[in-house]
Scaffold this motif. Sequence first.
Motif, PDB file in Angstrom:
ATOM      1  N   ILE A   1       0.847  -1.194   0.000  1.00  0.00           N
ATOM      2  CA  ILE A   1       0.000   0.000   0.000  1.00  0.00           C
ATOM      3  C   ILE A   1       0.885   1.247   0.000  1.00  0.00           C
ATOM      4  O   ILE A   1       2.073   1.173   0.306  1.00  0.00           O
ATOM      5  CB  ILE A   1      -0.971   0.012   1.204  1.00  0.00           C
ATOM      6  N   GLY A   2       0.267   2.369  -0.364  1.00  0.00           N
ATOM      7  CA  GLY A   2       1.030   3.597  -0.457  1.00  0.00           C
ATOM      8  C   GLY A   2       0.474   4.746   0.345  1.00  0.00           C
ATOM      9  O   GLY A   2       0.917   5.887   0.206  1.00  0.00           O
ATOM     10  N   ALA A   3      -0.520   4.446   1.209  1.00  0.00           N
ATOM     11  CA  ALA A   3      -1.118   5.504   2.025  1.00  0.00           C
ATOM     12  C   ALA A   3      -1.792   4.883   3.236  1.00  0.00           C
ATOM     13  O   ALA A   3      -2.225   3.728   3.198  1.00  0.00           O
ATOM     14  CB  ALA A   3      -2.138   6.310   1.221  1.00  0.00           C
ATOM     15  N   ALA A   4      -1.904   5.660   4.301  1.00  0.00           N
ATOM     16  CA  ALA A   4      -2.500   5.154   5.534  1.00  0.00           C
ATOM     17  C   ALA A   4      -3.949   4.726   5.325  1.00  0.00           C
ATOM     18  O   ALA A   4      -4.398   3.715   5.881  1.00  0.00           O
ATOM     19  CB  ALA A   4      -2.414   6.219   6.631  1.00  0.00           C
ATOM     20  N   LYS A   5      -4.693   5.461   4.505  1.00  0.00           N
ATOM     21  CA  LYS A   5      -6.102   5.112   4.291  1.00  0.00           C
ATOM     22  C   LYS A   5      -6.239   3.768   3.592  1.00  0.00           C
ATOM     23  O   LYS A   5      -7.188   3.017   3.856  1.00  0.00           O
ATOM     24  CB  LYS A   5      -6.811   6.209   3.503  1.00  0.00           C
TER      25      LYS A   5
ATOM     26  N   ILE B   1       2.841  -4.097   3.342  1.00  0.00           N
ATOM     27  CA  ILE B   1       4.128  -3.533   2.954  1.00  0.00           C
ATOM     28  C   ILE B   1       3.872  -2.106   2.524  1.00  0.00           C
ATOM     29  O   ILE B   1       3.015  -1.846   1.685  1.00  0.00           O
ATOM     30  CB  ILE B   1       4.765  -4.320   1.790  1.00  0.00           C
ATOM     31  N   VAL B   2       4.599  -1.164   3.124  1.00  0.00           N
ATOM     32  CA  VAL B   2       4.406   0.251   2.794  1.00  0.00           C
ATOM     33  C   VAL B   2       5.691   0.781   2.161  1.00  0.00           C
ATOM     34  O   VAL B   2       6.755   0.740   2.763  1.00  0.00           O
ATOM     35  CB  VAL B   2       4.017   1.072   4.040  1.00  0.00           C
ATOM     36  N   GLN B   3       5.579   1.244   0.913  1.00  0.00           N
ATOM     37  CA  GLN B   3       6.755   1.726   0.184  1.00  0.00           C
ATOM     38  C   GLN B   3       6.735   3.239   0.056  1.00  0.00           C
ATOM     39  O   GLN B   3       5.792   3.820  -0.478  1.00  0.00           O
ATOM     40  CB  GLN B   3       6.826   1.111  -1.208  1.00  0.00           C
ATOM     41  N   GLY B   4       7.794   3.871   0.537  1.00  0.00           N
ATOM     42  CA  GLY B   4       7.941   5.304   0.397  1.00  0.00           C
ATOM     43  C   GLY B   4       8.435   5.689  -0.990  1.00  0.00           C
ATOM     44  O   GLY B   4       8.765   4.828  -1.817  1.00  0.00           O
ATOM     45  N   GLY B   5       8.483   6.975  -1.239  1.00  0.00           N
ATOM     46  CA  GLY B   5       8.819   7.488  -2.561  1.00  0.00           C
ATOM     47  C   GLY B   5      10.211   7.153  -3.043  1.00  0.00           C
ATOM     48  O   GLY B   5      10.493   7.259  -4.239  1.00  0.00           O
ATOM     49  N   GLU B   6      11.116   6.732  -2.143  1.00  0.00           N
ATOM     50  CA  GLU B   6      12.467   6.352  -2.555  1.00  0.00           C
ATOM     51  C   GLU B   6      12.485   5.055  -3.352  1.00  0.00           C
ATOM     52  O   GLU B   6      13.459   4.732  -4.019  1.00  0.00           O
ATOM     53  CB  GLU B   6      13.372   6.172  -1.325  1.00  0.00           C
ATOM     54  N   GLY B   7      11.410   4.269  -3.239  1.00  0.00           N
ATOM     55  CA  GLY B   7      11.379   2.942  -3.843  1.00  0.00           C
ATOM     56  C   GLY B   7      11.357   2.976  -5.362  1.00  0.00           C
ATOM     57  O   GLY B   7      10.989   3.973  -5.986  1.00  0.00           O
TER      58      GLY B   7
ATOM     59  N   VAL C   1       5.636  10.474  -1.140  1.00  0.00           N
ATOM     60  CA  VAL C   1       5.911  10.687   0.282  1.00  0.00           C
ATOM     61  C   VAL C   1       7.076   9.800   0.711  1.00  0.00           C
ATOM     62  O   VAL C   1       7.076   8.594   0.451  1.00  0.00           O
ATOM     63  CB  VAL C   1       4.675  10.375   1.144  1.00  0.00           C
ATOM     64  N   ALA C   2       8.054  10.384   1.380  1.00  0.00           N
ATOM     65  CA  ALA C   2       9.240   9.639   1.812  1.00  0.00           C
ATOM     66  C   ALA C   2       8.881   8.599   2.864  1.00  0.00           C
ATOM     67  O   ALA C   2       7.924   8.755   3.626  1.00  0.00           O
ATOM     68  CB  ALA C   2      10.280  10.600   2.381  1.00  0.00           C
ATOM     69  N   THR C   3       9.669   7.527   2.899  1.00  0.00           N
ATOM     70  CA  THR C   3       9.433   6.442   3.850  1.00  0.00           C
ATOM     71  C   THR C   3       9.420   6.953   5.291  1.00  0.00           C
ATOM     72  O   THR C   3       8.634   6.480   6.116  1.00  0.00           O
ATOM     73  CB  THR C   3      10.519   5.368   3.694  1.00  0.00           C
ATOM     74  N   THR C   4      10.280   7.910   5.609  1.00  0.00           N
ATOM     75  CA  THR C   4      10.379   8.408   6.984  1.00  0.00           C
ATOM     76  C   THR C   4       9.097   9.060   7.471  1.00  0.00           C
ATOM     77  O   THR C   4       8.889   9.193   8.682  1.00  0.00           O
ATOM     78  CB  THR C   4      11.534   9.419   7.096  1.00  0.00           C
ATOM     79  N   LEU C   5       8.223   9.473   6.563  1.00  0.00           N
ATOM     80  CA  LEU C   5       6.938  10.050   6.939  1.00  0.00           C
ATOM     81  C   LEU C   5       5.791   9.071   6.693  1.00  0.00           C
ATOM     82  O   LEU C   5       4.851   8.988   7.496  1.00  0.00           O
ATOM     83  CB  LEU C   5       6.687  11.337   6.159  1.00  0.00           C
ATOM     84  N   LEU C   6       5.865   8.345   5.587  1.00  0.00           N
ATOM     85  CA  LEU C   6       4.794   7.411   5.254  1.00  0.00           C
ATOM     86  C   LEU C   6       4.724   6.263   6.261  1.00  0.00           C
ATOM     87  O   LEU C   6       3.634   5.867   6.691  1.00  0.00           O
ATOM     88  CB  LEU C   6       5.012   6.855   3.843  1.00  0.00           C
ATOM     89  N   LEU C   7       5.875   5.745   6.662  1.00  0.00           N
ATOM     90  CA  LEU C   7       5.907   4.602   7.586  1.00  0.00           C
ATOM     91  C   LEU C   7       5.221   4.924   8.912  1.00  0.00           C
ATOM     92  O   LEU C   7       4.319   4.186   9.333  1.00  0.00           O
ATOM     93  CB  LEU C   7       7.348   4.146   7.797  1.00  0.00           C
TER      94      LEU C   7
ATOM     95  N   LEU D   1       1.876   3.183  10.559  1.00  0.00           N
ATOM     96  CA  LEU D   1       1.962   2.535  11.867  1.00  0.00           C
ATOM     97  C   LEU D   1       0.922   3.098  12.827  1.00  0.00           C
ATOM     98  O   LEU D   1       0.372   2.364  13.662  1.00  0.00           O
ATOM     99  CB  LEU D   1       3.368   2.716  12.446  1.00  0.00           C
ATOM    100  N   ASP D   2       0.630   4.385  12.713  1.00  0.00           N
ATOM    101  CA  ASP D   2      -0.385   4.999  13.560  1.00  0.00           C
ATOM    102  C   ASP D   2      -1.799   4.594  13.148  1.00  0.00           C
ATOM    103  O   ASP D   2      -2.736   4.703  13.943  1.00  0.00           O
ATOM    104  CB  ASP D   2      -0.281   6.526  13.496  1.00  0.00           C
ATOM    105  N   ALA D   3      -1.955   4.132  11.906  1.00  0.00           N
ATOM    106  CA  ALA D   3      -3.292   3.880  11.364  1.00  0.00           C
ATOM    107  C   ALA D   3      -3.787   2.457  11.584  1.00  0.00           C
ATOM    108  O   ALA D   3      -5.007   2.228  11.611  1.00  0.00           O
ATOM    109  CB  ALA D   3      -3.308   4.201   9.865  1.00  0.00           C
ATOM    110  N   VAL D   4      -2.887   1.491  11.709  1.00  0.00           N
ATOM    111  CA  VAL D   4      -3.300   0.080  11.791  1.00  0.00           C
ATOM    112  C   VAL D   4      -2.593  -0.632  12.936  1.00  0.00           C
ATOM    113  O   VAL D   4      -1.547  -0.189  13.410  1.00  0.00           O
ATOM    114  CB  VAL D   4      -3.020  -0.658  10.465  1.00  0.00           C
ATOM    115  N   ASP D   5      -3.172  -1.760  13.337  1.00  0.00           N
ATOM    116  CA  ASP D   5      -2.601  -2.564  14.416  1.00  0.00           C
ATOM    117  C   ASP D   5      -1.957  -3.848  13.915  1.00  0.00           C
ATOM    118  O   ASP D   5      -1.499  -4.672  14.714  1.00  0.00           O
ATOM    119  CB  ASP D   5      -3.687  -2.918  15.437  1.00  0.00           C
ATOM    120  N   ILE D   6      -1.933  -4.061  12.604  1.00  0.00           N
ATOM    121  CA  ILE D   6      -1.315  -5.252  12.039  1.00  0.00           C
ATOM    122  C   ILE D   6       0.154  -4.965  11.729  1.00  0.00           C
ATOM    123  O   ILE D   6       0.564  -3.800  11.664  1.00  0.00           O
ATOM    124  CB  ILE D   6      -2.056  -5.705  10.757  1.00  0.00           C
TER     125      ILE D   6
END
Length: 349
Positions: free
Chosen positions: A117-121, A135-141, A148-154, A158-163
């Motif tokens: 996925i590429g966004a919290a939603k 798996i969440v891939q930031g813009g560096e991928g 959005v860079a991994t340092t912000l997207l990750l 993490l704040d959005a889901v419990d899995i």
Amino acid sequence: MRTALTDLVGVRHPVVQTGMGWVAGPRLVTATAEAGGLGILASATMTFDELSRAIDEVRGRTDRPFGVNLRADAADASDRVDLLIAKGVRVASFALAPKQEFVQRLKAAGSVVIPSIGAAKHARKVADWGADAVIVQGGEGGGHTGGVATTLLLPSVLDAVDIPVIAAGGFFDGRGLAAALAYGAAGVAMGTRFLLTQESTVPDDVKQQYLQRDLNGTVVTTRVDGMPHRVLRTDLVEHLESSSRAVGLYHAVRNAGRFKKLSGLTWRDMIREGLATKHGKEQTWAQMVMAANTPMLLRAGLVEGNTDAGVLASGQVVGMLADVPTCRELIDSIVSEAEAIVAKLPSLL
């Protein structure tokens, strides 16, 4: 190194080799699995029969868990889900958000479902459907990527889901794994780093082209298939960037015909997949045709070694790489370095 990912999947190390088209075949996946990581077969560039044989080949080489990456919008996606269930594949990965029914069928059969996925939603949506991890891939991928860079997207995911959340985009060594774990991720996923291993089937001279790039050696372009696509800067890419859209569309139609012949798909199937790609997106018909062009451009570079006529997907991390280790050497070094870093952290307190 035990994390929620290793417990969930049954691998020894929280390191994932992503399902790169034309790259993540049985040899690379087997080597990753034997080294203790999670290898993922790329099925988007395989016919149904090729995928079936590839699964059997991996199963014949290793008894360790592995996964298969599926395109949720493929014309035969439902049949491929059935194939994974019938063959008892441990992990089902999706390049695009899967349909809810796919998640439910796979989970009912005991498979672990891990969409990219590429966004919290999007993470919240698939988690509500029952996905086991993301798996969440930031813009560096490399390949199709967001802005959005991994340092912000990750942390947003993490704040959005419990899995469990697996971090991708910009990872290549133990420092990255330690950092991802510190954020709260359950592991890291890497594409370009695994492309540059000895078990990768990418031609050696093409690997050398990757190794010659610095941190400015990639570009995000929409001229390959109409969507943001991070690739190496090559003469072909520069030509696509500077040429008119009419010229790009001409080449796209020609290569779409080549992919039709190679894949065995009918024009009806390709149009159906194109419509699925277009659905819900601000995408022109020209961009839809360009999307069918992409597999052939990637194949020319990554399989045939023809960089004059092909595109080479790559993450920004390519500028940090200088060697071509085996998968075992790579994973062992990443884990040992991460362990050493984690061991030193208490001394900071």
